[in-house]
Design a protein around this motif. Structure first.
Motif, PDB file in Angstrom:
ATOM      1  N   ALA A   1       0.859  -1.156   0.033  1.00 39.06           N
ATOM      2  CA  ALA A   1      -0.058   0.101   0.051  1.00 39.06           C
ATOM      3  C   ALA A   1       0.935   1.232   0.046  1.00 39.06           C
ATOM      4  O   ALA A   1       0.332   2.173   0.139  1.00 39.06           O
ATOM      5  N   PHE A   2       2.212   1.096  -0.235  1.00 35.39           N
ATOM      6  CA  PHE A   2       3.319   2.194   0.088  1.00 35.39           C
ATOM      7  C   PHE A   2       3.045   2.959   1.162  1.00 35.39           C
ATOM      8  O   PHE A   2       3.406   4.111   1.224  1.00 35.39           O
TER       9      PHE A   2
ATOM     10  N   VAL B   1      -2.846  10.167   4.729  1.00 35.28           N
ATOM     11  CA  VAL B   1      -3.182  10.903   3.522  1.00 35.28           C
ATOM     12  C   VAL B   1      -3.792   9.989   2.294  1.00 35.28           C
ATOM     13  O   VAL B   1      -3.370   8.993   2.270  1.00 35.28           O
ATOM     14  N   ALA B   2      -4.438  10.596   1.446  1.00 40.40           N
ATOM     15  CA  ALA B   2      -5.014   9.714   0.342  1.00 40.40           C
ATOM     16  C   ALA B   2      -4.375  10.161  -0.959  1.00 40.40           C
ATOM     17  O   ALA B   2      -4.775  11.560  -1.233  1.00 40.40           O
ATOM     18  N   VAL B   3      -3.634   9.705  -1.607  1.00 44.53           N
ATOM     19  CA  VAL B   3      -2.878   9.974  -2.906  1.00 44.53           C
ATOM     20  C   VAL B   3      -2.903   8.602  -3.889  1.00 44.53           C
ATOM     21  O   VAL B   3      -2.087   8.707  -4.474  1.00 44.53           O
ATOM     22  N   PRO B   4      -4.161   8.089  -4.154  1.00 46.92           N
ATOM     23  CA  PRO B   4      -4.329   6.956  -4.908  1.00 46.92           C
ATOM     24  C   PRO B   4      -3.892   7.263  -6.646  1.00 46.92           C
ATOM     25  O   PRO B   4      -3.408   6.429  -7.289  1.00 46.92           O
ATOM     26  N   GLU B   5      -4.363   8.454  -7.036  1.00 48.02           N
ATOM     27  CA  GLU B   5      -4.105   8.819  -8.269  1.00 48.02           C
ATOM     28  C   GLU B   5      -2.575   8.587  -8.635  1.00 48.02           C
ATOM     29  O   GLU B   5      -1.906   7.954  -9.621  1.00 48.02           O
ATOM     30  N   LEU B   6      -1.547   9.317  -7.663  1.00 46.65           N
ATOM     31  CA  LEU B   6      -0.183   9.349  -7.726  1.00 46.65           C
ATOM     32  C   LEU B   6       0.594   7.855  -7.571  1.00 46.65           C
ATOM     33  O   LEU B   6       1.413   7.460  -8.408  1.00 46.65           O
ATOM     34  N   ARG B   7      -0.270   6.984  -6.982  1.00 49.45           N
ATOM     35  CA  ARG B   7       0.108   5.712  -6.894  1.00 49.45           C
ATOM     36  C   ARG B   7       0.171   4.945  -8.038  1.00 49.45           C
ATOM     37  O   ARG B   7       0.932   4.039  -8.397  1.00 49.45           O
ATOM     38  N   LYS B   8      -0.615   5.505  -9.287  1.00 51.33           N
ATOM     39  CA  LYS B   8      -0.517   4.750 -10.400  1.00 51.33           C
ATOM     40  C   LYS B   8       0.612   5.059 -11.184  1.00 51.33           C
ATOM     41  O   LYS B   8       0.933   4.135 -12.225  1.00 51.33           O
ATOM     42  N   ALA B   9       1.429   5.878 -10.862  1.00 47.57           N
ATOM     43  CA  ALA B   9       2.811   6.121 -11.351  1.00 47.57           C
ATOM     44  C   ALA B   9       4.023   5.567 -10.330  1.00 47.57           C
ATOM     45  O   ALA B   9       5.220   5.654 -10.866  1.00 47.57           O
ATOM     46  N   GLY B  10       3.371   4.789  -9.383  1.00 44.91           N
ATOM     47  CA  GLY B  10       4.366   4.111  -8.412  1.00 44.91           C
ATOM     48  C   GLY B  10       5.035   5.057  -7.478  1.00 44.91           C
ATOM     49  O   GLY B  10       6.131   5.255  -7.081  1.00 44.91           O
ATOM     50  N   GLY B  11       4.067   6.191  -7.086  1.00 45.44           N
ATOM     51  CA  GLY B  11       4.620   7.219  -6.135  1.00 45.44           C
ATOM     52  C   GLY B  11       3.424   7.222  -4.784  1.00 45.44           C
ATOM     53  O   GLY B  11       2.440   7.079  -5.026  1.00 45.44           O
TER      54      GLY B  11
END
Length: 283
Positions: free
Chosen positions: A222-223, A257-267
């Motif tokens: 989940a990063f 914090v919620a950053v699920p869109e950025l996780r699509k790039a592995g971040g």
């Protein structure tokens, strides 16, 4: 379920930090240079910007100073400022990216640091992806090799930044940068996911940090380890609930914090935050 052990040491203390962030105005997944990236998966740039704004607001709300790097067209990963440089005592080693898709980010960081008045700003000659792979941990730098930054870059970083560098080897391609597998919590404490490292590196981490927080597989995926700590508050993805409990038991204050869109790039949160360490202290 057994109760988590409670840390009996004095509570961790927060320090005011100075961070560099870049708005994801041109964010997209247009190529695949890590296992998390899929150009066929839709990306909502508006949602990414709102999530990034939420992260920036959290950092400011914790009392930290947030500086901004101007985003540039054609560089969709510029939001991940942590990869662009490493800063120690005002000295700056600007990254040299492995993949050509990100190469232009180095010049953007170099311009920003030069304009901001930093002295001793140099661009790495070896492949070096900034705080993605070089994490300042009190008296040393923890540095990863295996996927991006080279072992030769570790020697260069030690010469340029003036701190001893400890080399760690990453072995799981999902954790392609050190900041996806390990987070520095304060001067002498870390958290990490052991299975991301080679056996020799696991032994070294156990020796250096016998009381480290060990993340579970689900929280690592989940990063959760892509976290930003000011010494007390730990900003991490809200999906890493188990890791948040472990942090709380150790005396830290998790800040989800919620950053699920950025996780699509592995971040995640840490990928978006580059710490600007001055000569006089951590901020």
């Amino acid at each position: 379920m057994n109760a988590l052990p409670v840390d009996t040491r004095p509570p961790p203390r927060a320090g005011r930090r100075r961070y560099l962030l870049c708005p994801p105005e041109h964010f997209a997944v247009e190529y695949a240079i890590n296992p998390w990236m899929d150009p066929a998966q839709p990306v909502d740039r508006g949602a990414a910007l709102r999530q990034w704004e939420g992260l920036a607001a959290v950092l400011r709300g914790l009392g930290h100073r947030v500086e901004l790097l101007e985003p540039e067209p054609g560089l969709p990963d510029m939001v991940f400022t942590a990869n662009g440089a490493t800063v120690v005592a005002g000295r700056v080693l600007v990254a040299r990216f492995r993949h050509p898709e990100r190469a232009g980010e180095s010049a953007a960081h170099l311009r920003w640091f030069t304009a901001a008045g930093f002295r001793g700003v140099r661009t790495a000659t070896e492949v070096n992806e900034g705080e993605g792979d070089l994490l300042v941990a009190g008296p040393r730098i923890l540095a990863a090799s295996g996927f991006r930054t080279t072992a030769a870059a570790h020697r260069e970083a030690q010469r340029m930044l003036g701190l001893p560098v400890v080399t760690l080897e990453l072995t799981d391609p999902r954790y392609y940068h050190l900041d996806t597998a390990l987070a520095v919590l304060d001067h002498d404490r870390i958290m990490y996911y052991p299975q991301a490292f080679s056996p020799a590196s696991r032994r070294l981490l156990r020796r250096l940090y016998p009381d480290a927080i060990l993340a579970r597989a689900a929280d690592a995926a989940a990063f959760g380890l892509n976290a930003v700590s000011d010494g007390r508050h730990v900003v991490l993805p809200d999906a890493a609930r188990g890791l948040a409990e472990q942090l709380r038991a150790a005396g830290f204050e998790p800040v989800p914090v919620a950053v699920p869109e950025l996780r699509k790039a592995g971040g995640g949160p840490k990928c978006c935050v580059l710490e600007l360490r001055s000569e006089g202290g951590p901020s």
